[in-house]
Motif scaffolding. Structure first.
Motif, PDB file in Angstrom:
ATOM      1  N   VAL A 102       0.867  -1.182   0.000  1.00  0.00           N
ATOM      2  CA  VAL A 102       0.000   0.000   0.000  1.00  0.00           C
ATOM      3  C   VAL A 102       0.898   1.225   0.000  1.00  0.00           C
ATOM      4  CG1 VAL A 102      -1.847   1.261   1.158  1.00  0.00           C
ATOM      5  CG2 VAL A 102      -1.758  -1.240   1.343  1.00  0.00           C
ATOM      6  N   PHE A 107       0.041   6.527   7.545  1.00  0.00           N
ATOM      7  CA  PHE A 107      -0.703   5.333   7.959  1.00  0.00           C
ATOM      8  C   PHE A 107      -1.034   5.414   9.440  1.00  0.00           C
ATOM      9  CE2 PHE A 107       1.864   3.990   4.352  1.00  0.00           C
ATOM     10  CZ  PHE A 107       0.962   3.269   3.595  1.00  0.00           C
ATOM     11  N   TYR A 112       0.301   0.221  10.783  1.00  0.00           N
ATOM     12  CA  TYR A 112       1.645   0.176  10.197  1.00  0.00           C
ATOM     13  C   TYR A 112       2.456  -0.972  10.811  1.00  0.00           C
ATOM     14  CZ  TYR A 112       6.142   1.717   8.374  1.00  0.00           C
ATOM     15  OH  TYR A 112       7.353   1.767   7.718  1.00  0.00           O
ATOM     16  N   ALA A 115       1.037  -4.384   9.724  1.00  0.00           N
ATOM     17  CA  ALA A 115       1.314  -4.672   8.318  1.00  0.00           C
ATOM     18  C   ALA A 115       2.771  -5.060   8.108  1.00  0.00           C
ATOM     19  CB  ALA A 115       0.963  -3.457   7.462  1.00  0.00           C
ATOM     20  N   LEU A 122       4.267  -1.257   3.412  1.00  0.00           N
ATOM     21  CA  LEU A 122       3.644   0.058   3.422  1.00  0.00           C
ATOM     22  C   LEU A 122       4.700   1.083   3.027  1.00  0.00           C
ATOM     23  CD1 LEU A 122       1.457  -0.019   6.668  1.00  0.00           C
ATOM     24  CD2 LEU A 122       0.935  -0.874   4.368  1.00  0.00           C
TER      25      LEU A 122
END
Length: 217
Positions: A102, A107, A112, A115, A122
């Motif tokens: 992404v 974020f 964050y 992920a 990210l």
């Protein structure tokens, strides 16, 4: 664990634009898909209320329902992507749907961490750069995006930009490791610390087991 994907240094494919700021984890993974006891089936719930109407029919105008974006691998989002609750299911759902990265200006903090620890990449870039990539992604003819994790660059049809990662996260991606795999890679160093710690403080060795045995006696 280690990623079985053959290329851990590059992520490339069709990018889909999701320009709305503050897209929260409740929207990314609605609550009705959190009832299971494992991670299975979360791809179906991804962005469900945006992808489907109240009668569970696909919304033809939503980007991920358009045939040109069927094989989307990268999302280009607005600022504060992934804010809201801490549900890790949002990350798992994105991955199960096929999303590997992404790109956004910022974020949600917990999202964050979730992920990156699960190897969903990210990429944070300045707002104006994200808008240029968003514009490329908005046209299926120019929607291909390539992210080079080794060089830490993003390339779309009209722009190439550098991004940054912490050394830990960059190492995890390049080695194909999630948080568990990264920890296991330090197994010998952890054991060495344990041996030195117990040698310096022998009264702490197996203290829980010794205490339990004493109580049981």
């Amino acid at each position: 664990m280690r990623d079985t994907h053959p290329d851990t240094t590059r992520i490339e494919g069709i990018a889909a634009p999701l320009p709305a700021p503050n897209l929260d984890t409740d929207q990314i993974m609605p609550k009705q898909f959190l009832r299971g006891i494992d991670k299975s089936g979360l791809g179906r719930g991804l962005l469900y209320d945006l992808r489907f109407d109240a009668a569970h029919r696909p919304r033809p105008d939503f980007v991920l329902n358009r045939p040109e974006y069927r094989n989307t691998r990268i999302l280009v989002g607005g600022s504060n992507f992934g804010c809201g609750s801490s549900r890790e299911h949002a990350v798992w759902g994105l991955q199960q749907y096929g999303i590997r990265a992404v790109i956004a200006p910022s974020f949600g903090e917990i999202f964050y961490s979730n992920a990156m620890n699960n190897r969903l990449l990210l990429v944070m870039l300045p707002e104006d750069v994200v808008q240029r990539i968003m514009a490329d992604a908005g046209d299926p003819a120019t929607a291909a995006v390539a992210i080079d994790v080794a060089a830490m660059t993003v390339r779309s049809h009209g722009i190439e930009a550098a991004f940054s990662l912490s050394e830990r996260h960059r190492h995890m991606f390049l080695e194909g490791l999630d948080m568990i795999g990264a920890t296991l890679a330090l197994d010998e160093r952890i054991r060495d610390f344990q041996r030195r710690h117990e040698a310096a403080r022998p009264w702490l060795k197996d203290v829980a087991r010794v205490t339990r045995a004493r109580l049981d006696a």
